[in-house]
Design a protein around this motif. Structure first.
Motif, PDB file in Angstrom:
ATOM      1  N   PRO A  19       0.812  -1.225   0.000  1.00 20.41           N
ATOM      2  CA  PRO A  19       0.000   0.000   0.000  1.00 20.41           C
ATOM      3  C   PRO A  19       0.841   1.269   0.000  1.00 20.41           C
ATOM      4  O   PRO A  19       1.975   1.279   0.497  1.00 20.41           O
ATOM      5  CB  PRO A  19      -0.799  -0.111   1.313  1.00 20.41           C
ATOM      6  CG  PRO A  19      -0.735  -1.544   1.707  1.00 20.41           C
ATOM      7  CD  PRO A  19       0.564  -2.061   1.191  1.00 20.41           C
ATOM      8  N   ALA A  20       0.251   2.358  -0.535  1.00 16.41           N
ATOM      9  CA  ALA A  20       0.927   3.659  -0.496  1.00 16.41           C
ATOM     10  C   ALA A  20       1.120   4.117   0.944  1.00 16.41           C
ATOM     11  O   ALA A  20       2.124   4.744   1.285  1.00 16.41           O
ATOM     12  CB  ALA A  20       0.112   4.696  -1.267  1.00 16.41           C
ATOM     13  N   MET A  21       0.147   3.797   1.811  1.00 21.23           N
ATOM     14  CA  MET A  21       0.233   4.175   3.221  1.00 21.23           C
ATOM     15  C   MET A  21       0.679   2.991   4.072  1.00 21.23           C
ATOM     16  O   MET A  21       0.274   1.858   3.830  1.00 21.23           O
ATOM     17  CB  MET A  21      -1.127   4.664   3.739  1.00 21.23           C
ATOM     18  CG  MET A  21      -1.554   6.008   3.216  1.00 21.23           C
ATOM     19  SD  MET A  21      -3.087   6.571   4.018  1.00 21.23           S
ATOM     20  CE  MET A  21      -4.239   5.314   3.437  1.00 21.23           C
ATOM     21  N   GLU A  22       1.507   3.282   5.055  1.00 26.50           N
ATOM     22  CA  GLU A  22       1.871   2.317   6.090  1.00 26.50           C
ATOM     23  C   GLU A  22       1.566   2.954   7.441  1.00 26.50           C
ATOM     24  O   GLU A  22       1.409   4.179   7.546  1.00 26.50           O
ATOM     25  CB  GLU A  22       3.368   1.978   6.013  1.00 26.50           C
ATOM     26  CG  GLU A  22       3.803   1.282   4.733  1.00 26.50           C
ATOM     27  CD  GLU A  22       3.552  -0.224   4.764  1.00 26.50           C
ATOM     28  OE1 GLU A  22       3.204  -0.763   5.843  1.00 26.50           O
ATOM     29  OE2 GLU A  22       3.703  -0.865   3.694  1.00 26.50           O
ATOM     30  N   THR A  23       1.486   2.167   8.483  1.00 28.94           N
ATOM     31  CA  THR A  23       1.345   2.755   9.807  1.00 28.94           C
ATOM     32  C   THR A  23       2.650   3.460  10.172  1.00 28.94           C
ATOM     33  O   THR A  23       3.737   3.031   9.758  1.00 28.94           O
ATOM     34  CB  THR A  23       1.037   1.691  10.868  1.00 28.94           C
ATOM     35  OG1 THR A  23       2.164   0.817  11.007  1.00 28.94           O
ATOM     36  CG2 THR A  23      -0.201   0.874  10.496  1.00 28.94           C
TER      37      THR A  23
END
Length: 453
Positions: free
Chosen positions: A44-48
């Motif tokens: 994903p483009a976002m990670e935590t």
């Protein structure tokens, strides 16, 4: 009056011609990765932020784009906290996610989460955008693509050898002359150890990694500010300015590091890689460079960087070994090594040197001129046959003036135009016009296909 739209600094739009060029880059790299047995994944483009923070050093953490929590993100923030204006504290409470800074840390997270599904060693490649809140400048963007290849689950230095061969093959296919720089973090650790500054290894590597950008005097000043003594700084000078062949440099540094077990291990690893590559018939020079540090904290062994020789631009490829990266996600002992091609910088280099093959930017090969309904009805089955043979073809949608249709063909750099009028329909043929030479031929469908394949 409506406000003129714009895009954020450090980002770019890419039109059809630019995308054709970028796809040429991606496809070339993808083909070479596949030659060496790498498989593609995406994350994903976002990670935590929990995944991202603390993996890139203090400077890297500052460059992470953080994403505000959804909904009423202020409901957990007190008035006192707002008044304190402590941005780091507020960011920790307002943001749980961030845009990925690179592809390596998300890959390490992927390996840990999917460990039971993977066959080790696992060779993956990944071609996706990453984001950094950096100051935009020539060759440096806030949104850019990386093209990574990594091997995890193997300690063998043959992986490093293969990655150098991949780098050499890719740039040979592009026609870009490069210099491949190589070093080893164990050597840098050994240097810090022998000058009596083992606890300053991160400061030393971050500083000397800037040698090309800020010069030796500014590097030395940064080392002073980091707490190194004048004696320690003086001991560093001959080490970071070594000259000679790779073998000569290795012999010299081995003498300097004779009392450092870690440093000698790094020398041994580099010697294996460089000796093995001597028989690999590389087209580009590989050079041992002790000033190469690559500031990311997770590298533990060999490190690489690639510079274009004919264009003034920063590193266009980099990477290295990161033995302990997955350990921070609860999976210790898994070794990894990888490289990352900077597609956006490669794009700029190919543009400056005009190295794109002509067919890489050609979209449509054949345009059918639209003379009216009867001619279109005659042409459509032929277009289907042409496309079935892999020829990229289109018909102008409107029966516009010939000049407009020809201008369309020229603007799209379409090399051939098909003309179908009453004479062609009566004979069951097509007139093929070469847009470069102006030559015209009356051909059957099969002859047309043969001429374009």
């Amino acid at each position: 009056m409506a406000q003129k739209p714009n895009i954020p600094k450090g980002t770019r739009d890419f039109g059809p011609v630019e995308m054709a060029k970028r796809n040429y880059i991606f496809n070339t790299i993808r083909e070479v990765y596949a030659l060496y047995g790498f498989q593609q994944i995406e994350t994903p483009a976002m990670e935590t932020l929990q995944t991202l923070m603390g993996k890139y050093g203090e400077e890297g953490d500052k460059l992470l784009f953080k994403v505000l929590n959804s909904g009423d993100f202020l409901n957990k923030i007190s008035d006192e906290e707002l008044q304190e204006r402590n941005s780091l504290h507020l960011a920790a409470k307002l943001c749980e996610k961030g845009l990925r800074y690179d592809l390596t840390v998300p890959f390490a997270r992927y390996v840990v989460m999917h460990r039971d599904e993977l066959q080790l060693p696992f060779k993956r490649y990944q071609i996706q955008p990453v984001w950094r809140a950096d100051r935009p400048q020539k060759g440096r963007y806030r949104e850019f693509y990386q093209c990574d290849a990594d091997v995890v689950g193997s300690d063998s230095l043959l992986n490093e050898v293969e990655l150098m061969q991949i780098v050499d093959t890719v740039f040979s296919r592009f026609g870009i002359r490069v210099q491949i720089k190589i070093n080893n973090r164990k050597i840098l650790s050994g240097i810090a150890e022998v000058i009596g500054a083992a606890d300053k290894i991160v400061d030393i590597t971050v500083a000397i990694d800037k040698l090309d950008k800020i010069g030796i005097d500014n590097v030395n000043q940064e080392l002073r500010e980091d707490g190194l003594t004048e004696e320690q700084i003086q001991k560093l000078q001959p080490i970071i300015s070594l000259s000679g062949t790779n073998d000569e440099k290795l012999s010299t540094i081995a003498q300097v590091l004779k009392d450092s077990e870690t440093g000698l291990k790094g020398v041994e690893e580099l010697r294996f890689i460089l000796d093995t590559l001597k028989s690999a018939d590389l087209k580009n020079e590989i050079q041992l460079d002790l000033t190469l540090a690559r500031g990311l904290n997770y590298y533990t062994g060999a490190i690489f960087e690639v510079k274009a020789l004919d264009v003034q631009i920063g590193s266009i490829t980099g990477g290295g070994r990161y033995d302990n990266l997955t350990g921070i996600f609860g999976m210790p002992g898994l070794s990894g090594v990888g490289i990352s091609f900077g597609a956006d910088r490669i794009y700029d280099v190919l543009n400056q040197l005009d190295l794109y093959p002509k067919d890489s930017v050609t979209t449509t090969q054949l345009l059918f001129i639209n003379f009216g309904d009867k001619e279109t009805a005659y042409s459509l089955p032929i277009i289907n046959k042409v496309r079935a043979r892999g020829i990229r073809a289109e018909i102008f949608p409107d029966a516009a003036k010939m000049k407009k249709q020809m201008s369309y063909a020229n603007a799209k750099q379409i090399p051939y135009v098909a003309l179908v009028g009453e004479n062609e329909m009566n004979e069951g043929k097509i007139t093929l016009k070469n847009m470069e030479t102006g030559e015209q031929k009356l051909l059957t469908v099969n002859e047309l296909i043969d001429a374009l394949i």
